[in-house]
Design a protein around this motif. Structure first.
Motif, PDB file in Angstrom:
ATOM      1  N   ALA A  19       0.825  -1.212   0.000  1.00  0.00           N
ATOM      2  CA  ALA A  19       0.000   0.000   0.000  1.00  0.00           C
ATOM      3  C   ALA A  19       0.852   1.252   0.000  1.00  0.00           C
ATOM      4  N   SER A  20       2.122   1.122   0.378  1.00  0.00           N
ATOM      5  CA  SER A  20       2.984   2.297   0.489  1.00  0.00           C
ATOM      6  C   SER A  20       3.566   2.675  -0.858  1.00  0.00           C
ATOM      7  N   GLN A  21       3.963   3.935  -0.982  1.00  0.00           N
ATOM      8  CA  GLN A  21       4.617   4.453  -2.167  1.00  0.00           C
ATOM      9  C   GLN A  21       5.959   5.066  -1.783  1.00  0.00           C
ATOM     10  N   MET A  22       6.906   4.961  -2.712  1.00  0.00           N
ATOM     11  CA  MET A  22       8.223   5.520  -2.469  1.00  0.00           C
ATOM     12  C   MET A  22       8.131   7.035  -2.385  1.00  0.00           C
ATOM     13  N   GLY A  72       7.495   1.496 -10.935  1.00  0.00           N
ATOM     14  CA  GLY A  72       7.209   2.243  -9.727  1.00  0.00           C
ATOM     15  C   GLY A  72       6.000   3.126  -9.887  1.00  0.00           C
ATOM     16  N   GLY A  73       5.592   3.751  -8.761  1.00  0.00           N
ATOM     17  CA  GLY A  73       4.385   4.565  -8.800  1.00  0.00           C
ATOM     18  C   GLY A  73       4.515   5.795  -9.674  1.00  0.00           C
ATOM     19  N   SER A  74       5.724   6.346  -9.824  1.00  0.00           N
ATOM     20  CA  SER A  74       5.899   7.577 -10.573  1.00  0.00           C
ATOM     21  C   SER A  74       6.464   7.353 -11.961  1.00  0.00           C
ATOM     22  N   TRP A 133       6.927   0.135   3.935  1.00  0.00           N
ATOM     23  CA  TRP A 133       7.093   1.128   4.982  1.00  0.00           C
ATOM     24  C   TRP A 133       7.930   0.589   6.134  1.00  0.00           C
ATOM     25  N   VAL A 134       8.728   1.453   6.710  1.00  0.00           N
ATOM     26  CA  VAL A 134       9.709   1.070   7.731  1.00  0.00           C
ATOM     27  C   VAL A 134       8.989   1.067   9.072  1.00  0.00           C
ATOM     28  N   GLN A 135       8.477  -0.091   9.460  1.00  0.00           N
ATOM     29  CA  GLN A 135       7.636  -0.143  10.647  1.00  0.00           C
ATOM     30  C   GLN A 135       8.424  -0.315  11.933  1.00  0.00           C
TER      31      GLN A 135
END
Length: 1744
Positions: free
Chosen positions: A1087-1090, A1176-1178, A1715-1717
């Motif tokens: 779900a995360s994006q860079m 990637g997302g972009s 994501w860095v949890q």
């Protein structure tokens, strides 16, 4: 092959208890006599009419023996001067029943499509004319050995399944019948064979004929073996194939000749048939035996074979290979035909949009074993009498009495309480018990639910349609308990409307039966206690009047029926006192009264025929009337058929329990009966035969066990019975009743006809299925048995009980014995699921829940040594209670994973060796899952809880897709897959059989696409890309094709817009459909994006250096590189390329990819490495990076493909790089490695699965895909390259739908693997396929060849080594005999996705989808785990004070202790079905530094303390009602502080296990952080030596001072901040994080507090915020360095930030794939641990 319980042989007469005549029948003159020759009792069948004098097994025509042994041995003697007939009914694999008859009545052989008649000639050496007819005087005892398999194959071209029925007709003596898969020699005894070491299988003693000393067996007896040329040597058991080849019909058919056969000097059968074969002959071989494909010059010729010897021909010398090679490969060929599979995809535009890889639905209910539920009185005939309708709890079943096929009406959510069917069989009405009662109206023909409505009656107990179906009447109780009658109008229902209530009436009378008159639908009748009433519907009202019963007004009437005669006005009513009243309903008067009474003669223990008289009556529960008879069912278990004048009983049938209902069929020829014991059957009046339709448990089914080879199912139930069922027929085979003690658990012996059962008394009993008796009893347990399981190798048996005892038994022999008994090791819980005990598939590991329900222990199965013990009590942060383990299940194949369901509604997957959390499925159910099962191919996960079952697409790495199925009305107790993996079972209220409508992983290829296949005999079925399991067993092995493949020439230039550089891509109008291949890369969902616009520190200035990455990406494809000559070893983990020294373990990490890496390729000079990642997302394109191997730097960045890169490959001269897009991209691109410019790009019409350069011609490359092999020829035009293509279709004889892998071998060979498990070999010069063999049962995704050895890897987890040295010679000679054989085979833990081997092929590295890298040594035949990372989310990392070890916990419920120096796993504690959410390591100030403790908090609210030194759990507490989310030791280590998701903070003492205080100041918000530190006693103005804080999700932080020894706790400060603003997801706010500053204890560092993303420094002395450091995003993890003043912060944007608190300088670091949890500094501040989902990154702090 016969099922294990039939091996080595089965005595049919003993097994079916012929002497009792309950499961068999005799007719006419059948008696037992003593035979002087055999010195034993035999059966004599005599009589002039064979059809009237016989023994038949089984008893009725609807039953089946179900015996699968290949050979039938009939020990009989024809009676002199008499005729005899033997009838055998054989069932074929396609469901046909063939009758085989043998008789001396027959003069010649005759055959039809369903009948074979063999003449039996009683003696050899005489003319057939003399021997035709009756048996001669002095006929001898004969051992008739029939090869049922070959008889059907040779004469009818059918495939034998099982023996259905036997009838032995007069006149003969018969000793017994036997079935076996072994070919016995009756003339050789066991002693003779052993002493002389004869290569034969002697006749077992039980079957042998006695031979006096000094005499020859052949002088006294006759042995007939037919067909005489057995396809299997007499010394070896039959190797039964799934589907043999097709055989032509023989021209000459032999008669059965009674000649003498001995092993030493076998006689040649003089009438062996000659079979003419059409076309070239081909050998039938096992899957590992290749079949050559013919040359083009071959023509169809006629060749003759001298004799037919069955499907395998004569036995051959087996090759030196593993057991996958058929030891009986044929020399004689049989004509073989293979039909091409037709696959039709429909609605591709709609289908392509689906994301689910499971078809919808993936399951279909196939069969239900069960009857009744709420009531056993409802069973109805259909109008034509061909089917029966009855409820099975919440399911309505329509059972066809002839075929026993079932169809279902599904929709009820509770038990069905009443049924009704209208006269035309168009409407079916049903009601369920749940109040208020819901009624459903069904279209009976289509099964559609027409209407669903609520009844005013709370509990409907009776329904009745009018004959036309216009009215429906219901009877039941209202909410006050009063009887209510309701009448509905059905006219609107047929037109799509709703049922309309015409009237409803309350009455105080009792109603037991209610029926609408068939002749007038406005008239009804009811009966009950003391009442028979006539009802009439008039003017919208329902009125009734009673019948004057006179002296019978006190009777309890139970049922009623109208007379069927046209002029009859008679109503029949029965009572519990045995009375039957005949009432004239027009005159409302009783005409006749009769009573059913028992009659018993003096001295007779059994009642005789009953009459109607006076005295104590027999309770009648039901009656039914036809035009000529009345059927009566009574509670004494008898069904009686009377004439309408009740003068004498016509027929009676005894049942096993009280009869609940009887129904005469519409034609009056059958009587349907049901019993309260769950029995459903019917009596055929003309034949007087009773047929059982269904038997069932009468209470909840608690557990099941499946026998793999015999196809049997065992169940135990609360009705105190153990029942054995036939999976093929759904019929009950055995019923073991234990009235004094309840059975609790059951298990089959894997190799013997034995099953084990555990009872509530603690007894373990072993039962023989051959003699149906107890073999041995063990009483090692004092409590009820809670678990029972046998090891798959059949050597050991394990049992557990409610008193915590574990017992181990040796069960190799028939009588098992106790080996070990261990007390107090198992959870002492009487409600424990039987699935809480399990053994791994390799029989090496034993797992169980214990010693408490919060702990899972893994032991060595042989020695019972503890290997692992894990606490699972707090895995779920969202749970309000302590988590506990509920059910366990080992995954398939070693090294297996252990699946654990927890009470917090999760299924976690553990590495059973290290205890690591491999994977987790959250939210499996809203309640506990007591049973789970993983399919043998690891494709489907089956879970059960409450009344539903879920099927999960287990191969999906993230967000597994699942489907929910209902049908059970009570909680499902157990689930399991059938041995063939094509069905699954669920048990609870009943036994449900479900068909799996998808072949594993093939659905992943085409999500949601319905597939239609030509289901001919030889049609190849779709196969699973990951698991390889077929929809059906493969029906044909590879065989030669009759013509060479056609030549297709296609020229293709560059794609549109290609100018030699970057090509212009065309937009696709439709989404791509995933092909039927597991090779295509699937990235884990994130779900995360860079983050964008993030600056990273310059080289050399970094404060962090990545030291170690834990894990391997099993999602990738061909993502492992190893060069043995240079030692270069690389693989991928997330978005990193990891280069590791295999000797020292040191790693290099190549950064740069924005997304997960899909594949790797290394140039041949080992100087350049290419890697590809997803889009990637972009960015609009995938990223391909080209790395300089010596320097470790990225040289080039390429982008061309849109979705994902499927494969990379360098040409042999390293001048070209080819990149292949996946199914969504369909692009093939060529790059020049000199400039890395795009020189050619071609759009592919279909997805391609693999690509490889020709090693002998650098201008050619090959691609494999759907149905074709494509050669691409490169033509250089200046700097550009044009591609010309030649396509070769796959020969139909290969039987492969898609080619999925390829590799070049010795010149000029090209090996290709298919999704059907075939490997085909191509001549690259002639462009033809000349050889193919079945190498696997699943898709072959990896092929590697070097020299004379070939390695194949598939989605069945099998890695195989093949010897292919003879293949080049085969290309020249065209002979396929023993050309290829398998040298070695290994089974790993997942589908094979990557492999690289040494040139000698002796050793290599293999990657699997389980995320494991294996070192494989073919020389030693071993596989060693190199790398295995986490597969589920990591929640916490803590460190020992000495910094020698660290501990991690995850959502899988595991706590793992690692060596910090090497990052090798040392200890694992596992708690099943829970998530471990928080950890704390005890400080050194405990006073015992040698005692290292770790406290863990779990999702069920439990807290466990583990002693690391002793590798054991010391303490378990349950201080919270909800999931623990934070935990910490006090500064002195004597107190544990814990917080849960509801905001409660508990203070517990680890020495006593008591919770001394609970603080509720943060109630209502999740506790995200708890931390404790030292302070001076009166520092900050408060007493106490401990200073601790708690932060909660509502942006509040509390600081406390405490002295726990004095019981003192005081609030120091309370911080409250406004909620964050401008969140992308307001429903998911960032966590509130706080920590004491290591360099200033009076300073508090917080983040996630306040409206803006920032780090806040709060002074406890000044009571104010003293500093703020802004952040680019809201933090989700925080850690402060104990050394330098550094803060590590993790973001959801996959960025790690390091903040220097002195200079406020920041550095950002990439490398995380999500994501860095988690961020945690080690106590020395030299290392920083971060976690992104399941990846752990270890950073070296260079600035500390």
């Amino acid at each position: 092959m016969a099922r294990v319980w039939e091996h080595p042989f089965l005595n049919v007469f003993r097994h079916f208890k012929v002497d009792e005549w309950k499961r068999s029948t005799k007719e006419g003159d059948v008696a037992t006599v003593m035979d002087n020759t055999l010195k034993c009792t035999v059966y004599r069948i005599r009589g002039s009419v064979s059809a009237s004098n016989y023994i038949q097994l089984p008893k009725t025509s609807t039953q089946s023996l179900g015996l699968t042994g290949r050979y039938l041995y009939v020990l009989f003697r024809p009676l002199s001067t008499k005729h005899f007939i033997i009838h055998l009914d054989l069932s074929t694999k396609d469901g046909q029943v063939i009758r085989v008859s043998l008789s001396n009545l027959f003069k010649e052989f005759k055959s039809t499509a369903t009948w074979l008649q063999f003449p039996f000639i009683c003696e050899a050496g005489m003319s057939r004319k003399d021997l035709a007819g009756v048996a001669p005087p002095g006929a001898r005892w004969t051992c008739l050995q029939l090869d049922l398999h070959d008889i059907l194959l040779v004469y009818l071209n059918l495939h034998y399944s099982h023996l259905k029925r036997v009838r032995l007709c007069s006149s003969l003596l018969v000793r017994s019948l036997y079935t076996s898969d072994l070919c016995f020699d009756p003339a050789v005894t066991v002693t003779e064979a052993r002493q002389a070491r004869l290569p034969v299988t002697p006749m077992p003693r039980e079957m042998a004929f006695p031979v006096p000393k000094g005499e020859s067996w052949h002088d006294r007896y006759v042995h007939i073996r037919y067909p005489s040329n057995s396809s299997v040597a007499a010394s070896e058991p039959v190797q039964k194939s799934c589907f043999p080849p097709k055989a032509v019909f023989p021209r000459h058919v032999p008669q059965l000749l009674s000649h003498l056969v001995t092993f030493s000097k076998p006689k040649q059968d003089k009438v062996s048939p000659e079979v003419q074969m059409l076309g070239p002959t081909a050998s039938y071989r096992a899957p590992s035996a290749p079949g050559p494909l013919p040359e083009e010059s071959l023509s169809c010729e006629h060749s003759e074979v001298s004799s037919v010897s069955g499907p395998n021909g004569h036995s051959r010398e087996p090759s030196a290979c593993t057991d996958a090679t058929d030891k009986h490969a044929a020399d004689n060929g049989l004509q073989v035909s293979v039909r091409k599979l037709a696959v039709v995809a429909t609605d591709l535009e709609d289908v392509a949009m689906h994301e689910s890889f499971l078809p919808d639905p993936v399951l279909r209910l196939k069969g239900v074993i069960g009857f009744g539920g709420h009531s056993t009185k409802w069973a109805l005939w259909t109008k034509d009498g061909s089917a029966v309708v009855y409820p099975c709890h919440a399911v309505i079943v329509v059972l066809h009495v002839d075929s026993c096929e079932q169809r279902f009406f599904l929709g009820h959510t509770d038990k069905v309480s009443a049924l009704a069917l209208d006269g035309s069989n168009s409407l079916l009405a049903s009601a369920q018990t749940q109040t208020p009662s819901m009624l459903r109206l069904w279209d009976f023909q289509t099964g559609d639910c027409l209407s669903l409505f609520r009844s005013p009656v709370h509990t409907v107990c009776s329904l009745s349609f009018s004959n036309s179906g216009a009215l429906l009447c219901g009877v039941g109780k209202d909410h006050h308990g009063r009887t209510m009658v309701v009448v509905w109008d059905m006219d609107q229902v047929r037109q799509g409307g709703e049922a309309v209530i015409l009237t409803k009436v309350h009455t105080d009378i009792d109603i037991q039966a209610f029926e609408v008159a068939s002749f007038d639908e406005t008239r009804m009748v009811s009966c009950g206690r003391g009442s028979v009433r006539l009802w009439r519907l008039r003017s919208g009202g329902l009125r009734s009047c009673p019948v004057d019963l006179g002296e019978h007004h006190t009777l309890e009437f139970t049922d009623l029926a109208f007379g069927q005669a046209q002029d009859s006005h008679t109503l029949y009513v029965c009572s519990r006192s045995g009375h039957i009243l005949e009432i004239d309903h027009q005159r409302m008067a009783v005409q006749h009264t009769r009573r059913l009474l028992p009659m018993q003669t003096p001295g007779s223990p059994l009642p005789q025929k009953q009459t109607f008289s006076s005295g104590p009556g027999i309770a009648i529960s039901s009656l039914s009337v036809s035009q000529a008879a009345c059927a009566v069912g009574s509670e004494d278990g008898y069904l009686r058929l009377w004439p309408l004048d009740f003068s004498s009983v016509l027929l009676e049938a005894e049942h096993e329990g009280p009869i609940s209902s009887v129904r005469l069929s519409p034609d009056g020829l059958h009587v349907l009966s049901t019993t309260s014991s769950g029995h459903l059957g019917f009596l055929d009046i003309p034949s007087r035969e009773y047929s059982v339709l269904m038997r069932s448990h009468t209470a909840l089914v608690l557990a099941l066990a499946i026998e793999c080879s015999r196809g049997q199912l065992a169940t135990v139930s609360r009705d105190q019975t153990v029942r054995i069922w036939d999976l093929a027929t759904l019929q009950q085979l055995y019923d073991f009743t234990s009235p004094e003690e309840a059975p609790c658990a059951v298990a089959f012996h894997p190799k013997q006809p034995i099953f084990f059962c555990g009872f509530s008394s603690g007894a373990i009993r072993s039962f023989s299925l051959e003699v149906a008796e107890v073999l041995v009893e063990h009483r090692c347990h004092r409590g009820a048995i809670t678990g029972l399981v046998a090891s798959p190798d059949g050597s050991l048996l394990f049992s557990t009980c409610s008193q915590g005892t574990l017992s181990q038994y040796h069960c190799v022999s028939t009588c098992s014995r106790v080996l070990h008994v261990a007390a107090n090791v198992v959870c002492q819980d009487t409600c424990l699921s039987p699935n809480a005990l399990t053994v791994s598939g390799d029989s090496h590991l034993l797992a169980f829940v214990g010693p408490s329900k919060y702990t899972v222990t893994i032991k060595d199965a042989s020695s019972l040594d503890n290997l692992l013990q894990v606490d699972v009590s707090t895995l779920d942060v969202g749970s309000s209670r302590l988590d506990s383990a509920v059910a366990l299940c080992f995954g398939p194949a070693p090294p297996s994973h252990l699946l654990v369901s927890t009470s917090s509604n999760k299924v976690v997957v553990l590495d059973s060796t290290s205890g690591r959390v491999v994977r987790e499925l959250s939210g499996v159910y809203p309640m506990t899952c007591p049973s789970l099962a993983l399919s043998g191919d690891a494709r489907f996960l089956l879970t059960a809880a409450d009344r539903a079952i879920k099927v999960w697409d287990y191969s999906m790495k993230t967000g597994p897709d699942c489907q929910v199925y209902i049908g059970h009305s009570e909680p499902v107790q157990a689930v399991a897959f059938t041995p063939d993996q094509q069905q699954l079972l669920s048990v609870g209220d009943a036994i449900f059989f479900w068909d799996i409508l998808a072949f594993p992983e093939s659905i992943q290829g085409s999500p949601g696409v319905p597939l239609t296949c030509d289901a001919g005999l030889n049609a190849r079925q779709l196969e699973d890309p990951v698991s390889g399991a077929n929809g059906l067993p493969r029906q044909q092995v590879p065989v030669p094709s009759q013509t060479p493949p056609p030549w297709l020439g296609i020229c293709a230039g560059p794609s549109e817009g290609s100018d030699g550089g970057q090509s212009t891509r065309r937009a696709r109008a439709q989404p791509a459909v995933r092909p039927d291949s597991y090779k295509h890369f699937t990235a884990r969902y994130k779900a995360s994006q860079m983050a964008k616009n993030v600056s990273f520190p310059a080289a050399g200035d970094e404060l962090l250096h990545l030291k170690t990455v834990v894990g391997y990406n099993g999602n990738g494809r061909a993502n492992v590189i190893w060069r043995p000559d240079t030692g270069f070893f690389a693989y991928t983990c997330g978005r990193l390329v990891v280069v590791e020294d295999l000797h020292s373990g040191a790693q290099q990490h190549w950064f740069g990819h924005p997304e997960e890496i899909s594949t790797l390729a290394l140039s041949h000079d080992a100087q350049v490495l290419a890697s590809a990642s997803g889009r990637g997302g972009s960015t609009s394109y995938c990223q391909i990076r080209v790395w300089d191997v010596p320097g470790g730097s990225c040289q080039q960045l390429l982008s061309h493909h849109c979705t994902a890169v499927q494969a990379l490959a360098f040409s042999l001269d390293d001048r070209l790089l080819v990149t292949l897009g996946d199914y969504g991209d369909c692009t093939l691109a060529l790059w020049s490695t000199a400039t890395y410019e795009l020189v050619s790009s071609t759009h592919l019409l279909e997805p391609v699965h693999g690509v490889a350069f020709n090693p002998w011609d650098t201008s050619e490359l090959a691609c494999v895909g759907q149905g074709t092999l494509t050669w691409w020829l490169m033509q250089h035009c200046g700097s550009d390259i044009n591609l010309q293509t030649h396509q070769e279709p796959i020969p139909e004889a290969v039987g492969a739908g898609e080619l999925t892998s390829l590799c070049y071998g010795a010149e000029p060979l090209l090996y290709c693997g298919s999704n059907a498990g075939q490997i085909c070999v191509w001549d690259t010069r002639a462009r033809r396929c000349f050889l193919a063999w079945g190498a696997d049962s699943g898709e072959i995704g990896v092929l590697l060849c070097s020299g004379s050895r070939l390695v194949s890897g598939s989605n069945t987890r099998r890695l195989r080594l093949w010897a292919v040295g003879a293949v080049p010679e085969l290309r020249r000679k065209g002979s396929g005999a023993s050309s290829v054989f398998m040298e070695r085979e290994l089974t790993l833990d997942g589908a094979i996705v990557s492999a690289v081997f040494h040139d000698s092929m002796d050793m290599g590295v293999v990657g699997t989808t389980a995320g494991t890298l294996w070192y494989v040594s073919w020389t030693e035949g071993t596989s060693t785990r190199l790398i295995s990372g986490h597969r589920s989310k990591v929640n916490e990392v803590v460190f020992s004070p000495s910094e020698s070890h660290c501990a991690t916990c995850g959502d899988d419920g595991s706590v793992r202790v690692w060596s910090l120096a090497s990052m090798e796993l040392v200890i694992q504690f596992q708690v099943l079905n829970q998530s471990c959410l928080c950890l704390a390591w005890s400080p050194t100030s405990c006073g015992h530094p040698e005692q290292q403790h770790v406290a863990a908090g779990y999702s069920d609210g439990t807290l466990r303390v583990f002693n690391i030194s002793q590798t054991a759990m010391e303490l378990k507490m349950h201080p919270h009602p909800a999931a623990l989310t934070a935990i910490f030791f006090s500064a002195d280590g004597q107190t544990i502080l814990s917080g849960d998701k509801d905001g409660l903070i508990a203070v517990s003492c680890p020495r006593t296990g008591m919770t001394v205080r609970v603080l509720s100041d943060h109630r209502g918000a999740r506790i995200s952080t708890i931390q404790s530190t030292n302070k001076e006693y009166k520092e900050f103005g408060v007493e106490g030596t401990d200073l601790w804080l708690a932060a909660s999700g509502d942006q509040r932080v509390s600081i406390w001072a405490s002295d726990w020894l004095q019981g003192h706790c005081e609030l120091v400060d309370w911080l409250s901040f406004p909620a964050p603003t401008l969140l992308e997801d307001p429903g998911c706010p960032p966590p509130s994080l706080a920590a004491f500053c290591p360099w200033d204890r009076a300073l508090l560092v917080c983040t996630g507090l306040g409206p803006h993303p920032e780090v806040i420094f709060y002074s406890l002395r000044q009571k104010q915020v003293v500093e703020k450091i802004p952040l680019p995003f809201f933090a989700i993890s925080l850690s402060l360095s104990p050394g330098a003043r550094l803060i590590a912060i993790g973001f959801t944007e996959r960025v790690l930030r390091l903040v220097d608190c002195v200079t406020e300088a920041t550095q950002d670091f990439a490398g995380h794939d999500d994501w860095v949890q988690l961020c945690r500094f080690t106590p020395s501040a030299h290392l920083l641990f971060t976690a992104a989902h399941n990846e752990i990154l270890v950073w070296e702090v260079t600035g500390s």
